[in-house]
Scaffold this motif. Structure first.
Motif: not given
Length: 204
Positions: A37-43, A82-92, A94-96
């Protein structure tokens, strides 16, 4: 008085909208093995209005430049996609973005375009390496790994339990001979005793 209250409300809203986002994102290089697994985040300090992520192949120069960047996500907040194996969730604020199994095609430089109180561009590089090779032979060598209760071969186990055929034949011959010898020795005194007695002859 009411006019002053309304004016102060408008000023405070305008000040809030212009507050700095102060983005804090995954920086530098994220290195994982293929299939991990791999993860990137922005706040940021303000709620997100929009998030875009594009991918540039590694080694293509400055991540901040606009050309040669393949769009992965463009999403108005809040929400998940979701796209190309990635899943992006944006809430308030925070983006993950996560992938459960990283692939070699996902490696490269990810350029994030963050829209909150301002618009920011930040970059993160993902390296995907091959997992270490597993040894083709067990560490104890190339011998058969089947468990063995006795290190001796099967023929030795049989030889330890049963006598060989030659010894069995000898035993079958010796046992009757010994029995005959015992019987002969036991009957010898009776034979001698009968031998010493006179023979009685009866005449008619």
């Amino acid at each position: 008085m009411l006019l002053w209250a309304l004016l102060l409300t408008l000023i405070s809203q305008g000040a809030g909208a212009g507050a700095w986002d102060d983005p804090v994102c995954t920086e530098g290089v994220v290195s994982v093995t293929r299939g991990a697994p791999a993860e990137m985040t922005c706040n940021i300090s303000n709620p997100f209005l929009h998030v875009s992520v594009c991918l540039r192949a590694p080694g293509r120069g400055d991540c901040q430049r606009r050309g040669d960047c393949r769009l992965v996500f463009t999403q108005a907040a809040p929400g998940c996609s979701s796209w190309d194996g990635w899943r992006l969730c944006v809430e308030g604020p925070s983006a993950r973005m996560v992938t459960e199994e990283a692939r070699a095609s996902q490696a490269g430089e990810y350029q994030w375009t963050l829209v909150g109180g301002q618009t920011e561009q930040l970059c993160t590089t993902l390296n995907v390496s091959e997992p270490p090779e597993q040894p083709s032979t067990p560490p104890w060598g190339t011998q058969d790994p089947r468990p063995a209760q006795d290190p001796r071969p099967a023929q030795d186990l049989h030889s330890a339990q049963d006598p060989p055929p030659g010894r069995l034949h000898v035993a079958l011959i010796l046992v009757p001979v010994l029995l005959l010898c015992i019987l002969a020795l036991g009957g010898l005194p009776f034979w001698r005793r009968n031998l010493g007695r006179p023979t009685h002859v009866q005449f008619p």
